[in-house]
Each structure stands twice: as C-alpha cells, then as structure tokens.
Design a protein around this motif. Structure first.
Motif, mmCIF file in Angstrom:
data_model
loop_
_atom_site.group_PDB
_atom_site.id
_atom_site.type_symbol
_atom_site.label_atom_id
_atom_site.label_comp_id
_atom_site.label_asym_id
_atom_site.label_seq_id
_atom_site.Cartn_x
_atom_site.Cartn_y
_atom_site.Cartn_z
ATOM 1 N N ALA A 32 1.248 14.149 50.540
ATOM 2 C CA ALA A 32 1.814 15.496 50.492
ATOM 3 C C ALA A 32 2.106 16.058 51.882
ATOM 4 C CB ALA A 32 0.867 16.428 49.742
ATOM 5 N N GLY A 33 1.736 15.342 52.934
ATOM 6 C CA GLY A 33 1.968 15.829 54.283
ATOM 7 C C GLY A 33 0.989 16.900 54.726
ATOM 8 N N ASP A 34 -0.146 17.015 54.031
ATOM 9 C CA ASP A 34 -1.171 17.992 54.398
ATOM 10 C C ASP A 34 -2.153 17.301 55.347
ATOM 11 O OD1 ASP A 34 -3.162 19.877 54.596
ATOM 12 O OD2 ASP A 34 -3.318 20.255 52.439
ATOM 13 N N ASP A 35 -1.786 17.230 56.627
ATOM 14 C CA ASP A 35 -2.562 16.441 57.578
ATOM 15 C C ASP A 35 -3.969 16.989 57.790
ATOM 16 O OD1 ASP A 35 -0.363 14.882 57.783
ATOM 17 O OD2 ASP A 35 0.223 15.525 59.793
ATOM 18 N N GLN A 55 -4.501 7.932 63.312
ATOM 19 C CA GLN A 55 -3.033 7.935 63.266
ATOM 20 C C GLN A 55 -2.489 9.346 63.039
ATOM 21 O OE1 GLN A 55 -1.022 6.631 59.695
ATOM 22 N NE2 GLN A 55 0.331 5.301 60.880
ATOM 23 N N LEU A 56 -3.054 10.069 62.072
ATOM 24 C CA LEU A 56 -2.559 11.419 61.776
ATOM 25 C C LEU A 56 -2.771 12.358 62.958
ATOM 26 C CD1 LEU A 56 -3.711 11.842 58.064
ATOM 27 C CD2 LEU A 56 -1.382 11.486 58.903
ATOM 28 N N ALA A 57 -3.950 12.282 63.586
ATOM 29 C CA ALA A 57 -4.197 13.134 64.761
ATOM 30 C C ALA A 57 -3.229 12.780 65.883
ATOM 31 C CB ALA A 57 -5.647 12.973 65.220
ATOM 32 N N TRP A 58 -2.948 11.493 66.064
ATOM 33 C CA TRP A 58 -2.012 11.048 67.098
ATOM 34 C C TRP A 58 -0.611 11.582 66.817
ATOM 35 C CZ3 TRP A 58 2.442 8.369 67.939
ATOM 36 C CH2 TRP A 58 2.647 7.776 69.186
ATOM 37 N N LEU A 59 -0.171 11.486 65.568
ATOM 38 C CA LEU A 59 1.169 11.962 65.216
ATOM 39 C C LEU A 59 1.302 13.464 65.403
ATOM 40 C CD1 LEU A 59 1.797 9.808 62.006
ATOM 41 C CD2 LEU A 59 2.901 9.551 64.237
ATOM 42 N N ASP A 60 0.192 14.189 65.248
ATOM 43 C CA ASP A 60 0.206 15.638 65.459
ATOM 44 C C ASP A 60 0.045 16.008 66.931
ATOM 45 O OD1 ASP A 60 0.596 16.186 62.816
ATOM 46 O OD2 ASP A 60 -1.526 16.490 62.352
ATOM 47 N N GLY A 61 -0.114 14.999 67.802
ATOM 48 C CA GLY A 61 -0.303 15.283 69.219
ATOM 49 C C GLY A 61 -1.676 15.822 69.553
ATOM 50 N N ASP A 62 -2.628 15.638 68.635
ATOM 51 C CA ASP A 62 -4.000 16.103 68.875
ATOM 52 C C ASP A 62 -4.770 14.957 69.528
ATOM 53 O OD1 ASP A 62 -6.517 17.146 68.856
ATOM 54 O OD2 ASP A 62 -6.575 17.621 66.717
ATOM 55 N N TRP A 63 -4.554 14.784 70.841
ATOM 56 C CA TRP A 63 -5.125 13.635 71.547
ATOM 57 C C TRP A 63 -6.645 13.678 71.580
ATOM 58 C CZ3 TRP A 63 -0.956 11.214 71.191
ATOM 59 C CH2 TRP A 63 0.273 11.746 71.570
ATOM 60 N N ASP A 91 -15.912 9.778 45.745
ATOM 61 C CA ASP A 91 -14.775 9.401 44.892
ATOM 62 C C ASP A 91 -13.669 10.441 44.936
ATOM 63 O OD1 ASP A 91 -16.419 11.216 43.493
ATOM 64 O OD2 ASP A 91 -15.613 10.553 41.564
ATOM 65 N N LEU A 92 -14.018 11.717 45.080
ATOM 66 C CA LEU A 92 -12.991 12.753 45.200
ATOM 67 C C LEU A 92 -12.372 12.747 46.597
ATOM 68 C CD1 LEU A 92 -14.486 15.810 43.254
ATOM 69 C CD2 LEU A 92 -13.072 13.931 42.421
ATOM 70 N N ASP A 93 -13.183 12.499 47.621
ATOM 71 C CA ASP A 93 -12.652 12.440 48.986
ATOM 72 C C ASP A 93 -11.613 11.335 49.138
ATOM 73 O OD1 ASP A 93 -13.354 14.445 50.696
ATOM 74 O OD2 ASP A 93 -15.226 13.528 51.361
ATOM 75 N N LEU A 94 -11.879 10.177 48.552
ATOM 76 C CA LEU A 94 -10.935 9.066 48.641
ATOM 77 C C LEU A 94 -9.578 9.452 48.081
ATOM 78 C CD1 LEU A 94 -13.261 6.114 47.576
ATOM 79 C CD2 LEU A 94 -11.959 6.222 49.703
ATOM 80 N N ARG A 95 -9.598 10.047 46.912
ATOM 81 C CA ARG A 95 -8.342 10.417 46.263
ATOM 82 C C ARG A 95 -7.672 11.588 46.989
ATOM 83 N NH1 ARG A 95 -11.912 8.231 42.613
ATOM 84 N NH2 ARG A 95 -11.004 6.987 40.918
ATOM 85 N N ALA A 96 -8.474 12.538 47.439
ATOM 86 C CA ALA A 96 -7.905 13.687 48.150
ATOM 87 C C ALA A 96 -7.244 13.247 49.453
ATOM 88 C CB ALA A 96 -8.993 14.720 48.434
ATOM 89 N N SER A 108 3.030 18.074 41.020
ATOM 90 C CA SER A 108 1.751 17.625 40.469
ATOM 91 C C SER A 108 0.821 17.140 41.568
ATOM 92 C CB SER A 108 1.980 16.502 39.447
ATOM 93 O OG SER A 108 2.747 16.969 38.358
ATOM 94 N N THR A 109 1.382 16.522 42.604
ATOM 95 C CA THR A 109 0.565 16.072 43.731
ATOM 96 C C THR A 109 -0.162 17.247 44.363
ATOM 97 O OG1 THR A 109 2.088 14.240 44.179
ATOM 98 C CG2 THR A 109 0.607 14.896 45.963
ATOM 99 N N ASP A 110 0.574 18.335 44.608
ATOM 100 C CA ASP A 110 -0.044 19.526 45.198
ATOM 101 C C ASP A 110 -1.099 20.111 44.260
ATOM 102 O OD1 ASP A 110 1.604 19.265 47.408
ATOM 103 O OD2 ASP A 110 3.133 20.620 46.614
ATOM 104 N N ASP A 111 -0.787 20.159 42.959
ATOM 105 C CA ASP A 111 -1.733 20.736 41.991
ATOM 106 C C ASP A 111 -3.024 19.922 41.929
ATOM 107 O OD1 ASP A 111 0.143 22.659 41.431
ATOM 108 O OD2 ASP A 111 0.851 21.724 39.571
ATOM 109 N N VAL A 112 -2.891 18.614 41.879
ATOM 110 C CA VAL A 112 -4.084 17.765 41.766
ATOM 111 C C VAL A 112 -4.891 17.816 43.064
ATOM 112 C CG1 VAL A 112 -4.893 15.391 41.484
ATOM 113 C CG2 VAL A 112 -3.067 16.258 40.039
ATOM 114 N N LEU A 113 -4.212 17.886 44.198
ATOM 115 C CA LEU A 113 -4.934 18.004 45.464
ATOM 116 C C LEU A 113 -5.749 19.297 45.496
ATOM 117 C CD1 LEU A 113 -5.527 16.853 48.241
ATOM 118 C CD2 LEU A 113 -3.425 17.921 49.083
#
Length: 650
Positions: free
Chosen positions: A293-296, A324-332, A281-286, A262-267
């Motif tokens: 969902a791990g969709d960085d 944080q997400l960019a750092w974890l992906d190594g996208d310095w 309001d949609l950006d916040l939830r997305a 459902s998380t993937d479907d709603v996203l």
C-alpha cells in the motif's frame, strides 16, 4: 411393543426397556428415545461413522437443533459434500451461526486451495491446514461398529417401518473427486468478468464468506470471549486473501481499485486487532500489506519488530525490507541503525541488502561499517552481470578507496573484495575510477605496475588508455602522446600477417580504447572555463587530439570504430579556432557549418536498478483451521479449532 431398529443391534439397555414395557403393558415405540450423549464426541475421536449415526438419531427423533445442523455441516465438510445455507434454527443461535459460517468458510478455502493446485501444481495443496486430516482417506474411521454381546437385530427389509430407528452405517466420502470439482455460477462485482472457475473467482467467494462470518460475529454479545478470538483469525485470513488477490493477474485486471481499497481496509483492521503489541502473525501480514500500500512508516514499524523473529529467514527478510524502505525514504540514520550487521540468504539478496545498508553507513560517515558490509557481500565472489547490486556496491567501494593514498594497504583491501586470481583486474578498475573522479596521480600509481605485470596483451590497451587520461589530467602532453602512440601503433609485419578483412576485429581492443580517450577528454576540457588561460590550454590539447585522430583515420580506414572516431574528430575540430573543415567534410560531415556544444561531465554515483531489487518472502503458513468445533458440556468460547484424536481412537 418393541421398537424396531433397521439392522440395529440392541444392547442390554434396550433389553431392559423391553422387559419394563412387557411388565407394564404395551407402549408405543415413539416413547423410546435413545439417550442424547455429546453428539460431537465421536467427531473429536475421528469416528465419522459414529458421528453420522448420532446426528441421524437426533434428526430422526425430531430433536435436531442448531448444533445438530452445525454437526451435519461438519460431517459434510469431512466427506467433501456441498454445504447449504444455514437453516432458520441456526440463524436464531449466535454461537451456532458463527460455527456454521466458519464451516462454510473452511469449505470455500478448500475449494480455493484445490483450484490453486490445479493452476500452479503447488504440492501439497493442503499443507499446514486442517485439510491434511480432513481430506486424508486414513484419518477418519468410516466403518460402522457393531457392539458385541447378546443382541436383538431387526433385519433390513428394504422398507422402513413407522417406528423404525436408523442404524449405524458405513460412511462414503467424495474427497477423491476434489480435483475434478468445478465452481459454477456468477462472480460478484466488480469481478463478474473473470472466469467463473478461475482462482480469482474462488478468492472472491472466500472473501465474501469472511463478510458473512463478520455478520455472525456481530450477533454475539459484546463481552463474548469468542469475539476477539475469531476476529483475530478472520482478520489474518482476510489479509491472506487480499495478498492472494493482489498476486492474481486476472483479479487485478478486473478489480484493481476494489483490491486497493480492501488492502487499506485490511491493514487498518490488522492494526486495530494488533494494538500496541501485535502478535507475530498479524505483524507479518501487516508488513506485507503496508509495503504493497506504500505505507512505509507502518511497514518499517512492523518489520523492525519482526527482526527478532525466531525464524532466521523471516528475521533477515524483515531486516532487508526495513533497511530498503528507510533507504528509499532517505532516512540514512534509520537505515544504518537497522543495517548494522550482515544477513544470511542467497547471494543476490545479500548484495542488495549490503548495498542499501553500506551506502547508508557511508551517508552517515561510518566508513568502518561501509567497508565491513561491503567485504561481507563481495568477499571471494566474482562479479556477475546478473547481480547489479553487487556491481553497484563494488563501484561505490572503488569510489571510496580512491580517496586514500596508494600503499600496500590498498592492495590488501582489494584482495578482500573478490577472488585472489582477479586482483589485477580490480587494481585496473580502481585506476579507472581514479581517473573518472579526478585523481590522476592515484591512477598512475595503480596502472603503471600493471604494464609489466599483465600477461594478457589484450588488456594492455585498456591500461594504456587509463594512463593517457591520467597524463591529460596532469597536463603532461609527452606522456599522453607516448601512451596514445602505443594505442595507434600497428607494426607493419603484424598488419601484413593479418588479412585486411580481419584487421578491424584484431585491433578492436586498441581502437576502442582510443575512442574512449577522446570521448572522455572533450567534456573534461569544457569544464576548464572561458578565461584566456583555459582557452589557450584547451586549444593546445585540441590540436593534439585532432592531429592524433586525423592521422589514425587516414591510415586505418578499416577500423571497427572509424565512425565513432570520425564523429569525435568532427566535434573536436569544431572547437578549434583553426578548424580543418576540408578533411571533416571528406570523412562524412553532413553539416560542416554546425556548431559544437560540449557541456562537461556529470558525476553519477553507481545506482542499481531499484525496481529489480530482490523481493524475499515474509513466510508464514496458512492458518491451520478456521473452524469452531463444538463439544458437549463446553461453553462456546472453549470450542476447539481442530481434532486431536488419540492413537487408540485412530
């Protein structure tokens, strides 16, 4: 024949009707049909008694249609009564069916909010929703009005006449019993094992009702302006439900796979609804769902847009997550570009953000930003063990500082990264990092002045150990011996003054630092290689270490670190060509023939526990209203979401 009205005051219009009927002979009361005004007008003015009366007239006259049923559902919602499934007449009208199903969804949301309150005591339970008004005892007018003037009133005899019309009546509500109301009945699969009155059960009910709303939307014309309006609200609300399900342990235990799907479907739904320029309001939830969902990539895209949010708390939280997400992906590059300034918020959040942003700038070679963000996060703060990101950032900062020559600027920089009173501690720590990273001259320049400046004798062994290690790295055995002897030195007068049973604790600082020296030197020697020169140098130092340790173990058996030193002594002894096995056996070696293996050192940059990183909330309120409230003479696409009575109507 005059129509009979149960306690109903008949106004001048009815008197006129009676005069006409008398002049034209007797007519049936069934011929009298009160004029049908906008039945929803009283509701919009928060006059619940008049709204109930208008609905009763339509129902009595047999002209109740789909919108009368919608009105009755709204009345039941306002009075906290149960709402039945939509009647057949509603099923035949797409707009009325949609309005009806939205009333049922709002009722289920209220039940869920109340249930959440009973579990979490989150108060007020109805914050930011229409239920602030609908559940208030003072919002609606529940007392029936009696018009003034010349009236004819039929007395209430307790038994109705065939031609009797309903009269206005006071309205009673059941909203005072909301907290006591309990859900009963089965829960849909795969959640059928959850408690039937749990928050998880209410969430599942509400989720299923959003699907009924979807089916109602499908019955609308393709070009209906209601479609995008309702789909936007329901998509956002469904995202809220998925987030709540993910945060509910009972729901996750029962249906983790279903919730993930459902998380993937709603996203996907939010991305489709938002298009190229999604509303906030949609950006916040997305963003939240994409993180879950791990969709960085999707998360970072939404978070970057949210960094311009007018609420600074939301904007800073979005910037933190994006970095944080960019750092974890190594996208310095991306992490550094997004982390170009400090954020506000609690100290722990600022520390974590500064760690991710500053080290990203470090990776791309921007020293100025690295030092600037570090200063913003650490300035004036004592280091707290409960804030691992501040500690890791501080240690990374020291690793950068040791690369520069020691001068007055070094002290000035260190002054900026903590309280002034703790400056000597930071200088000592910088000297220790210099030794660890192979800068003995820097370590010596920093540590030697501390021997004279330090007033706390308990800190001197730590400084001596650092200087001993610096001497070891510089192959200066005389200086090494001098500092180690200071660690070993125990004046006779002092020992006599301290009871034997307390000596271990009293000299623990010195002994611990001696063990630190031995523990650091053995791996360093292993890195010198196996050529004849390196082997000869290693043997010379091993003789020094073994002799110093052997003397200490013989003379101070009560030391708190005797076992550790004995272990290190045995290890160093095995590496000697002339192995002193006899003494090694006497200090407890179980396998004197065992070989020693020392591989060397590994440079481990300071990294905090990433799974303990702060998780600030991307805050957004509940959707205020899920309703479509009809209004006479207004097309469905202009139905309102809420009641806005003026002060006079209240």
């Amino acid at each position: 024949m005059a129509p009979k009205l149960n306690s109903y005051p008949v106004t001048s219009s009815l008197v006129l009707y009676l005069l006409i009927s008398l002049s034209t002979a007797c007519v049936s009361a069934d011929d009298y049909v009160p004029p049908r005004d906008d039945i929803f007008a009283p509701l919009h003015h928060a006059d619940l008694a008049e709204f109930d009366y208008r609905l009763s007239l339509d129902e009595h006259a047999g002209r109740d249609d789909a919108y009368t049923a919608v009105g009755r559902a709204l009345f039941d919602l306002a009075t906290c009564r149960d709402i039945s499934d939509p009647p057949a007449v509603v099923e035949e009208d797409p707009e009325a069916l949609l309005a009806y199903e939205l009333v049922r969804l709002e009722q289920k949301r209220r039940s869920r909010l109340v249930r959440r309150y009973t579990e979490t005591e989150r108060h007020p339970w109805h914050a930011s929703t229409i239920h602030e008004e609908f559940s208030s005892p003072h919002f609606f007018d529940t007392e029936a009005d009696v018009p003034e003037g010349d009236l004819i009133e039929w007395p209430d005899l307790g038994e109705g006449w065939p031609d009797e019309w309903p009269a206005p009546r006071d309205v009673s509500t059941r909203c005072d019993d909301l907290i006591e109301h309990r859900r009963d009945g089965p829960v849909a699969e795969p959640f059928d094992d959850v408690n039937e009155d749990s928050l998880a059960a209410h969430l599942v009910d509400e989720w299923l009702q959003t699907r009924r709303v979807d089916r109602a939307v499908e019955h609308l014309d393709d070009d209906s302006p209601l479609k995008p309006r309702v789909q936007h609200r329901i998509g956002a609300h469904r995202a809220d439900l998925v987030i709540a399900l993910r945060n509910d342990d009972e729901a996750m235990d029962a249906g983790k796979e279903a919730i993930a799907e459902s998380t993937d479907d709603v996203l996907d739904e939010l991305q489709r609804l938002g298009g190229d320029d999604p509303p906030v309001d949609l950006d916040l939830r997305a963003a939240w769902l994409a993180i879950a969902a791990g969709d960085d990539d999707t998360a970072v895209d939404a978070l970057v847009r949210l960094t311009d949010h007018p609420d600074d708390g939301v904007a800073d939280a979005a910037r933190y997550y994006a970095v944080q997400l960019a750092w974890l992906d190594g996208d310095w590059e991306t992490a550094a570009a997004l982390g170009d300034r400090m954020i506000d918020g609690p100290a722990e959040l600022r520390s974590a953000y500064a760690y991710f942003a500053a080290t990203a700038h470090q990776h791309v070679g921007n020293d100025e930003k690295f030092f600037g963000l570090s200063r913003d996060a650490l300035q004036g703060r004592s280091r707290d063990a409960a804030d691992p990101f501040a500690g890791s950032l501080y240690r990374q900062l020291l690793r950068e500082l040791v690369r520069f020559d020691v001068d007055d600027r070094t002290t000035e920089l260190l002054e900026e990264f903590g309280p002034r009173a703790e400056l000597s501690t930071r200088i000592r720590e910088l000297a220790e990092v210099a030794v660890d990273m192979g800068y003995p001259d820097t370590a010596r320049q920093l540590a030697e002045p501390l021997l004279d400046d330090t007033r706390d004798a308990r800190k001197l062994p730590r400084i001596r150990a650092t200087l001993a290690l610096a001497a070891f790295l510089e192959d200066d055995r005389d200086e090494f011996d001098r500092h180690v002897e200071q660690l070993l030195h125990r004046p006779d007068q002092l020992q006599e003054a301290i009871p034997r049973e307390r000596r271990a604790a009293f000299f623990a600082h010195r002994d611990t630092e001696l063990a630190r020296v031995l523990r650091a030197t053995l791996p360093l020697m292993a890195q010198w290689g196996d050529d004849p020169g390196a082997q000869a140098l290693r043997q010379q130092w091993l003789e020094v270490l073994v002799e110093q340790t052997r003397t200490f173990l013989r003379t101070t058996p009560e030391s708190a670190v005797s076992e550790d030193l004995a272990e290190l002594y045995r290890l160093a002894g095995r590496l000697l060509d002339d192995h002193p096995r006899g003494y090694a056996e006497r200090v407890g070696e179980e396998e004197p023939s065992a070989s020693a293996l020392v591989l060397g050192t590994v440079d481990m940059p300071p990294t905090p526990p990433l799974d303990e990183a702060p998780r600030p909330q991307l805050r957004w309120p509940e959707i205020p209203s899920l309703l479509l409230i009809p209004s006479g003479g207004v097309p469905p696409d202009q139905f309102t979401n809420a009641l806005e009575p003026d002060s006079e109507s209240l």
